[in-house]
Write an enzyme that holds these catalytic residues in place. Structure first.
Site, PDB file in Angstrom:
ATOM      1  N   ASN A   1       0.881  -1.169   0.000  1.00 16.27           N
ATOM      2  CA  ASN A   1       0.000   0.000   0.000  1.00 16.27           C
ATOM      3  C   ASN A   1       0.921   1.222   0.000  1.00 16.27           C
ATOM      4  OD1 ASN A   1      -1.755   2.058   0.513  1.00 16.27           O
ATOM      5  ND2 ASN A   1      -2.726   1.091   2.286  1.00 16.27           N
TER       6      ASN A   1
ATOM      7  N   ARG B   1      -2.446  -2.050  -3.615  1.00 13.82           N
ATOM      8  CA  ARG B   1      -3.623  -1.204  -3.458  1.00 13.82           C
ATOM      9  C   ARG B   1      -3.496  -0.045  -4.438  1.00 13.82           C
ATOM     10  NH1 ARG B   1      -4.914   3.409   0.866  1.00 13.82           N
ATOM     11  NH2 ARG B   1      -7.079   3.694   0.292  1.00 13.82           N
TER      12      ARG B   1
ATOM     13  N   HIS C   1     -12.494   3.294  -0.508  1.00 14.09           N
ATOM     14  CA  HIS C   1     -12.501   2.309   0.590  1.00 14.09           C
ATOM     15  C   HIS C   1     -13.193   1.007   0.169  1.00 14.09           C
ATOM     16  CE1 HIS C   1     -12.545   5.852   3.717  1.00 14.09           C
ATOM     17  NE2 HIS C   1     -11.303   5.435   3.517  1.00 14.09           N
TER      18      HIS C   1
ATOM     19  N   GLY D   1     -12.644   5.756   9.608  1.00 16.18           N
ATOM     20  CA  GLY D   1     -11.230   5.886   9.966  1.00 16.18           C
ATOM     21  C   GLY D   1     -10.910   7.364  10.000  1.00 16.18           C
ATOM     22  N   ASN D   2      -9.704   7.726   9.587  1.00 15.19           N
ATOM     23  CA  ASN D   2      -9.422   9.150   9.437  1.00 15.19           C
ATOM     24  C   ASN D   2     -10.255   9.675   8.265  1.00 15.19           C
ATOM     25  OD1 ASN D   2      -8.282  11.489  10.218  1.00 15.19           O
ATOM     26  ND2 ASN D   2      -6.177  10.875   9.789  1.00 15.19           N
TER      27      ASN D   2
ATOM     28  N   ARG E   1     -11.581  16.141   6.571  1.00 17.15           N
ATOM     29  CA  ARG E   1     -12.381  16.527   5.391  1.00 17.15           C
ATOM     30  C   ARG E   1     -13.798  16.903   5.812  1.00 17.15           C
ATOM     31  NH1 ARG E   1     -10.809  11.216   2.832  1.00 17.15           N
ATOM     32  NH2 ARG E   1      -8.675  11.534   2.135  1.00 17.15           N
TER      33      ARG E   1
ATOM     34  N   GLY F   1     -10.796   2.626  12.426  1.00 15.37           N
ATOM     35  CA  GLY F   1     -10.336   3.127  13.731  1.00 15.37           C
ATOM     36  C   GLY F   1     -11.439   3.635  14.650  1.00 15.37           C
TER      37      GLY F   1
ATOM     38  N   GLU G   1     -14.491   0.853  14.992  1.00 14.99           N
ATOM     39  CA  GLU G   1     -14.179  -0.339  15.784  1.00 14.99           C
ATOM     40  C   GLU G   1     -13.968  -0.012  17.256  1.00 14.99           C
ATOM     41  OE1 GLU G   1     -10.759  -2.231  13.898  1.00 14.99           O
ATOM     42  OE2 GLU G   1     -11.724  -1.949  11.947  1.00 14.99           O
TER      43      GLU G   1
ATOM     44  N   GLU H   1      -8.103  -4.759   5.112  1.00 11.39           N
ATOM     45  CA  GLU H   1      -7.940  -4.468   3.687  1.00 11.39           C
ATOM     46  C   GLU H   1      -6.803  -5.278   3.075  1.00 11.39           C
ATOM     47  OE1 GLU H   1      -8.329  -0.304   5.084  1.00 11.39           O
ATOM     48  OE2 GLU H   1      -8.995   0.089   3.041  1.00 11.39           O
TER      49      GLU H   1
HETATM   50  P1  ADP Z   1      -6.892   5.451   8.395  1.00 12.28           P
HETATM   51  O1  ADP Z   1      -8.085   6.077   7.756  1.00 12.28           O
HETATM   52  O2  ADP Z   1      -5.728   6.368   8.534  1.00 12.28           O
HETATM   53  O3  ADP Z   1      -6.576   4.055   7.914  1.00 12.28           O
HETATM   54  P2  ADP Z   1      -7.817   4.208  10.864  1.00 12.28           P
HETATM   55  O4  ADP Z   1      -8.897   3.350  10.341  1.00 12.28           O
HETATM   56  O5  ADP Z   1      -6.639   3.579  11.489  1.00 12.28           O
HETATM   57  O6  ADP Z   1      -7.355   5.311   9.866  1.00 12.28           O
HETATM   58  O7  ADP Z   1      -8.488   5.199  11.928  1.00 12.28           O
HETATM   59  C1  ADP Z   1      -7.736   6.203  12.541  1.00 12.28           C
HETATM   60  C2  ADP Z   1      -8.617   6.974  13.486  1.00 12.28           C
HETATM   61  O8  ADP Z   1      -9.267   6.084  14.400  1.00 12.28           O
HETATM   62  C3  ADP Z   1      -7.835   7.947  14.374  1.00 12.28           C
HETATM   63  O9  ADP Z   1      -7.744   9.202  13.773  1.00 12.28           O
HETATM   64  C4  ADP Z   1      -8.681   7.999  15.613  1.00 12.28           C
HETATM   65  O10 ADP Z   1      -9.548   9.113  15.508  1.00 12.28           O
HETATM   66  C5  ADP Z   1      -9.544   6.779  15.583  1.00 12.28           C
HETATM   67  N1  ADP Z   1      -9.318   5.900  16.728  1.00 12.28           N
HETATM   68  C6  ADP Z   1      -8.361   4.971  16.879  1.00 12.28           C
HETATM   69  N2  ADP Z   1      -8.468   4.391  18.097  1.00 12.28           N
HETATM   70  C7  ADP Z   1      -9.529   4.965  18.706  1.00 12.28           C
HETATM   71  C8  ADP Z   1     -10.167   4.808  19.982  1.00 12.28           C
HETATM   72  N3  ADP Z   1      -9.724   3.925  20.877  1.00 12.28           N
HETATM   73  N4  ADP Z   1     -11.228   5.586  20.253  1.00 12.28           N
HETATM   74  C9  ADP Z   1     -11.675   6.486  19.365  1.00 12.28           C
HETATM   75  N5  ADP Z   1     -11.131   6.676  18.153  1.00 12.28           N
HETATM   76  C10 ADP Z   1     -10.069   5.931  17.841  1.00 12.28           C
END
Ligand code: ADP
Length: 404
Positions: free
Chosen positions: A10, A97, A186, A216-217, A247, A336, A339, A390
């Site tokens: 990736n 990816r 995604h 996620g972000n 965003r 993130g 989950e 992924e």
């Molecule tokens: P990406 O889109 O970069 O792949 P991820 O799916 O890893 O991102 O998600 C990242 C985001 O998940 C972080 O910016 C954070 O806001 C959120 N995150 C991660 N752990 C937690 C948690 N324990 N509680 C709340 N939000 C979380």
């Protein structure tokens, strides 16, 4: 010996994430990443998960890594040191990816010169992502020319969205001339999670309708009917849809004209404002949901407002996609935020009993790395938390293609 390993790459603009998987048992042999490529402070983190190297645990290299070529060569050397080198006859393919496949690529594709040229031609649609993906492919081809390189596109799962949902209601000739339509992103995550959610319900993907919320972000929602994606929230670019870390998601397009005419901002400044300085970050100064939750819990008004706007947008999409699907069997939270942030799940589902949604609050608050149901027993619609994977999805698709 059957070659059953797949290396998943990736490649981002300044990073490369990788995983080596064995598709015989879907196990992970090594994982790692190179970040800050092109800077003095590049970092390679490599973790062998099997074989003689595994006992030593994670290895870290600090120091300048000039470009993606150097990064991938360093990764290849780390893998070789663990007896997992790219020259192994057990390696069946490299799965890449690739963010944007346009309308051309609707399924995983073995890369040859023509395909690579076509991925390059899509750079105007994904100027931040496709160039790094192309570089990753070029370097991997140099390292092992005889190995099938497979492109797995983020947009592909959404290619089934009906034309009336994919089209923006703008002048058709202009839309066609500039390839303006909703592509969605995604896709590997939405594909994986919608299928895994069906599994969690003990059903085949064809039997269930699922709303997937990838938070996620970046964040996106999708409506998946019987395993087929029929709607998603991201559009021409990943800017549309949900409120994200940085965003804005949906807004009146006239905001752009207003910022240009009244604010005097250039197109690039507006692009940066909406993609990098908006969303949670723009509203309260933090893009990490953990920080937003912490601050909101301490009574910080900007953080509370950002959280409320984030959740409100989610609710709107759950409602809209319930209408699109007609019958919903499950809403699945992933990535993130999805989950980990039980508060987001609780707030997003709160008040949606009329749509059949209700949580078991205790199950929802419990932490677990496993896919699980968190809905109340009596609820008509299941609510699932499904960790996305992924890399496994890319490896699965790439392996299926080269062994078919
Ligand atoms: P990406 O889109 O970069 O792949 P991820 O799916 O890893 O991102 O998600 C990242 C985001 O998940 C972080 O910016 C954070 O806001 C959120 N995150 C991660 N752990 C937690 C948690 N324990 N509680 C709340 N939000 C979380």
């Amino acid at each position: 010996m059957t070659a059953s390993r797949v290396l998943v790459l990736n490649s981002g603009s300044s990073s490369v994430k990788y995983q080596l998987l064995d598709m015989a048992d879907r196990s992970r042999l090594a994982v790692g990443l190179v970040e800050r490529i092109g800077e003095e402070t590049s970092r390679l983190v490599h973790e062998p998960l099997t074989g003689p190297g595994a006992a030593g645990g994670r290895r870290e290299q600090l120091g300048p890594i000039a470009d993606h070529g150097a990064a991938l060569r360093a990764v290849a050397a780390e893998l070789a040191a663990d007896g997992l080198g790219l020259d192994s006859p057990e390696l069946a393919a490299v799965g890449h990816r690739v963010v944007h496949g346009g309308t051309k690529f609707t399924r995983p594709t073995v890369i040859d010169d023509t395909v690579l040229a076509e991925i390059r031609s899509l750079i105007p649609l994904a100027p931040l992502h496709n160039p790094a993906n192309v570089t990753g492919i070029e370097v991997a081809r140099e390292l092992r020319a005889d190995l099938p390189q497979v492109a797995v596109f983020d947009t592909a799962f959404h290619a089934t969205i009906p034309e009336y949902a994919a089209r923006y209601a703008i002048d058709a000739a202009t839309a066609d001339k500039y390839a303006i339509r909703r592509y969605g992103f995604h896709g590997t995550s939405h594909a994986y999670v919608s299928r895994a959610t069906a599994g969690l319900l003990g059903k085949a993907p064809e039997e269930v309708n699922v709303i997937v919320l990838h938070l996620g972000n970046g964040a996106s929602a999708s409506a998946v009917r019987g395993g087929v994606c029929v709607e998603t929230s991201m559009g021409l670019t990943p800017l549309e849809g949900l409120v994200m870390g940085t965003r804005s998601g949906d807004l009146d397009p006239a905001v752009v004209f207003h910022l240009a005419r009244v604010g005097g901002l250039s197109v690039d400044e507006i692009d940066s404002l909406l993609n990098k300085k908006s969303g949670l970050l723009g509203m309260c100064g933090d893009n990490d949901m953990r920080e937003v939750l912490r601050r909101a819990g301490e009574g910080d008004e900007a953080a509370a407002l950002a959280f409320a706007a984030y959740v409100h947008r989610l609710k709107k999409y759950i409602g809209a996609y319930s209408a699109v699907l007609g019958r919903v069997d499950a809403v699945a939270f992933t990535a993130g935020v999805g989950e980990n942030a039980h508060q987001v799940r609780e707030a997003a589902v709160d008040g949606l009993a009329e749509l059949g949604l209700a949580l078991d609050l205790e199950a929802n608050a419990a932490r677990s790395p496993e896919p699980r149901l968190v809905s109340a027993e009596y609820a008509r619609v299941a609510v699932a938390v499904v960790p996305t994977d992924e890399e496994l999805e890319i490896a699965t698709q790439a392996y299926a293609l080269v062994t078919q």
